[in-house]
Design a protein around this motif. Structure first.
Motif, PDB file in Angstrom:
ATOM      1  N   LYS A 137     -28.193  -7.986  64.438  1.00  0.00           N
ATOM      2  CA  LYS A 137     -27.916  -7.711  63.023  1.00  0.00           C
ATOM      3  C   LYS A 137     -28.272  -6.271  62.688  1.00  0.00           C
ATOM      4  N   ASN A 138     -29.276  -6.051  61.859  1.00  0.00           N
ATOM      5  CA  ASN A 138     -29.596  -4.696  61.414  1.00  0.00           C
ATOM      6  C   ASN A 138     -30.756  -4.080  62.202  1.00  0.00           C
ATOM      7  N   ARG A 139     -30.925  -4.505  63.438  1.00  0.00           N
ATOM      8  CA  ARG A 139     -32.006  -4.001  64.260  1.00  0.00           C
ATOM      9  C   ARG A 139     -31.510  -2.902  65.199  1.00  0.00           C
ATOM     10  N   PRO A 140     -32.417  -2.055  65.712  1.00  0.00           N
ATOM     11  CA  PRO A 140     -32.010  -0.999  66.652  1.00  0.00           C
ATOM     12  C   PRO A 140     -31.597  -1.585  67.996  1.00  0.00           C
ATOM     13  N   ALA A 141     -30.856  -0.801  68.767  1.00  0.00           N
ATOM     14  CA  ALA A 141     -30.355  -1.277  70.055  1.00  0.00           C
ATOM     15  C   ALA A 141     -30.341  -0.144  71.065  1.00  0.00           C
ATOM     16  N   GLY A 142     -30.303  -0.534  72.347  1.00  0.00           N
ATOM     17  CA  GLY A 142     -30.199   0.429  73.432  1.00  0.00           C
ATOM     18  C   GLY A 142     -31.537   1.035  73.809  1.00  0.00           C
ATOM     19  N   MET A 143     -31.528   1.804  74.871  1.00  0.00           N
ATOM     20  CA  MET A 143     -32.788   2.402  75.323  1.00  0.00           C
ATOM     21  C   MET A 143     -33.287   3.475  74.356  1.00  0.00           C
ATOM     22  N   TRP A 144     -32.371   4.004  73.509  1.00  0.00           N
ATOM     23  CA  TRP A 144     -32.775   4.979  72.500  1.00  0.00           C
ATOM     24  C   TRP A 144     -33.128   4.306  71.179  1.00  0.00           C
ATOM     25  N   GLN A 145     -32.946   2.990  71.071  1.00  0.00           N
ATOM     26  CA  GLN A 145     -33.249   2.227  69.861  1.00  0.00           C
ATOM     27  C   GLN A 145     -32.595   2.845  68.619  1.00  0.00           C
ATOM     28  N   ILE A 146     -31.277   2.880  68.644  1.00  0.00           N
ATOM     29  CA  ILE A 146     -30.494   3.480  67.568  1.00  0.00           C
ATOM     30  C   ILE A 146     -30.174   2.421  66.520  1.00  0.00           C
ATOM     31  N   MET A 147     -30.476   2.737  65.271  1.00  0.00           N
ATOM     32  CA  MET A 147     -30.180   1.825  64.165  1.00  0.00           C
ATOM     33  C   MET A 147     -28.673   1.814  63.890  1.00  0.00           C
ATOM     34  N   PRO A 148     -28.159   0.707  63.315  1.00  0.00           N
ATOM     35  CA  PRO A 148     -26.716   0.635  63.027  1.00  0.00           C
ATOM     36  C   PRO A 148     -26.215   1.776  62.145  1.00  0.00           C
ATOM     37  N   GLN A 149     -26.988   2.128  61.111  1.00  0.00           N
ATOM     38  CA  GLN A 149     -26.557   3.204  60.220  1.00  0.00           C
ATOM     39  C   GLN A 149     -26.513   4.545  60.956  1.00  0.00           C
ATOM     40  N   THR A 150     -27.508   4.770  61.830  1.00  0.00           N
ATOM     41  CA  THR A 150     -27.506   5.999  62.636  1.00  0.00           C
ATOM     42  C   THR A 150     -26.314   6.024  63.576  1.00  0.00           C
ATOM     43  N   ALA A 151     -25.995   4.856  64.146  1.00  0.00           N
ATOM     44  CA  ALA A 151     -24.832   4.773  65.037  1.00  0.00           C
ATOM     45  C   ALA A 151     -23.558   5.156  64.296  1.00  0.00           C
TER      46      ALA A 151
END
Length: 427
Positions: A137-151
């Motif tokens: 959902k609205n949590r960070p992802a990937g090894m860089w922990q990128i937030m959805p809005q940042t993505a």
């Protein structure tokens, strides 16, 4: 008197002539000396390239140290404290670094291309320990922990089939580009890390209100939350270990060129299963390098990220078609992670990541204990387990894929569960 002269003169004349002859030196005719021949000046002698010694292989860790731009180990007591915490068990730390070394090298290469301080190649250690954390959902992802809005701001695609926050190539390029932009605005690499953790606009508002940091080399003396300060301290701590590993009784692993990650362009669309077979990797390994695919039934249409040994095999060309068999273990893990309730704090997320990493390390230890066994003459063997590939086995035992193929007489990198491999040369 005259008569006396006449008598003595004939007798004295021979004596006088003899004396004159003995004192006179004969004149020797001389000829002019020939001028010395003119010789051309000798130019500097240069050694033929084939006579020169080949340059020694580049030291990756040395080049990384040279690229560091933040203060060192003495910047703050907490930097040393966290460095000692990370290296409390030196052997385990070395193994953890060895497992993610290809990602560290790849991130550092991108940092250098964007003129970013070398410390930021180590940032995923702080964020996720280089794990490809799936977003929920609205949590960070990937090894860089990128937030959805940042993505969205970075132009990264996020949908149900593909999440570019987990695409190692695209997410790394996007993050490094953003880091460079932050530095151009802030002029301090320490503040760049603060902006990455707390947000660029929030940091700018703080600086506008309270002023920028002083010239001290420690942690910037600008107001920031405790977890943001800790984030910077941890990054500097990992860099501190790289600066002086002997200080913490650790030895950083050697870079193997066979493990270097390469982008391979896919000319014709194919399934992940087909790509895995063509590269000689298991489905699990292929997805570890290409975690943006959210399902094993995805189609590869543009490019793949592969270690050099697998990339070389992939470039040999297509192999016999395979059925696109789903990987239930990988899919279930993604679904479970996506459905898990999100924690309200970064501390909760860190604890979750740490717990998962511990479980993975425990599993690897058990697998190693049961599948590796010494035989006569100190030759060690390994029984291939489900989901393993030659590449993962080589990484675990710190040997090269080429060595495994040579020791076991393999023509390709394909291995099967239950297959027994030698891990050392025959005696």
């Amino acid at each position: 008197m005259n008569s006396l002269r006449r008598r003595l003169l004939p007798s004295l004349m021979p004596l006088f002539l003899t004396a004159c002859a003995s004192t006179m030196t004969p004149r020797v005719p001389t000829t002019p000396l020939a001028a010395a021949p003119q010789t051309a000046p000798v130019n500097d002698v240069t050694m033929s390239p084939k006579l020169m010694r080949p340059a020694p292989p580049a030291d990756f860790w040395g080049s990384m140290r040279d690229s560091f731009a933040m203060p060192g180990c003495e910047a703050d007591p907490q930097v040393m404290a966290w460095a000692r915490t990370y290296t409390k068990m030196p052997n385990r730390f070395e193994q953890q670094v060895n497992e993610v070394l290809p990602l560290i090298v790849y991130a550092h290469k991108s940092a250098m291309q964007h003129s970013v301080a070398g410390e930021f190649a180590l940032l995923p250690w702080v964020e996720s320990q280089y794990r490809h954390v799936p977003g929920a959902k609205n949590r960070p992802a990937g090894m860089w922990q990128i937030m959805p809005q940042t993505a969205h701001t970075l132009g990264l695609r996020v949908d149900k089939n593909y999440d570019e926050r987990l695409d190692i190539t695209k997410s790394t390029e996007s993050v490094m580009s953003m880091m460079r932009r932050y530095y151009d605005d802030l002029g301090d690499w320490r503040l760049v890390d603060v902006a990455y953790n707390a947000g660029e606009f929030g940091l700018k508002r703080t600086i506008d209100k309270h002023g920028g940091p002083s010239d001290d080399d420690g942690i910037p003396d600008v107001p920031m939350k405790a977890n943001t300060r800790e984030h910077l301290v941890k990054l500097m701590a990992i860099a501190c270990i790289v600066r002086d590993p002997a200080r913490f009784n650790v030895q950083l692993p050697r870079q193997d060129n066979q493990d270097s990650l390469q982008v391979v362009h896919v000319s014709n669309p194919q399934s992940l299963a087909q790509a895995a077979k063509q590269s000689g990797l298991s489905m699990g390994d292929l997805r570890d390098f290409n975690p943006a695919f959210r399902t094993t039934k995805a189609t590869v249409s543009s490019s793949l990220l592969l270690p050099k040994s697998a990339a070389d095999q992939y470039k040999l060309g297509p192999v016999d078609p395979v059925a696109d068999v789903p990987d239930p273990t990988a899919d279930d893990a993604d679904v479970a992670a996506a459905d898990a309730p999100a924690k309200s704090s970064r501390k909760g997320k860190a604890a979750k990541v740490s717990k998962a990493a511990t479980a993975k390390a425990s599993k690897n230890t058990k697998t190693k204990a049961t599948s590796d066994a010494p035989v006569k003459n100190d030759v060690v063997i390994h029984k291939v387990d489900n989901g393993e590939s030659l590449w993962t086995i080589a990484r675990r035992h710190q040997v090269s894929v080429d060595q495994l193929m040579k020791w076991n007489g393999l023509q390709t990198q394909a291995v099967k569960p239950g297959q027994v491999l030698r891990l050392t040369a025959s005696k």
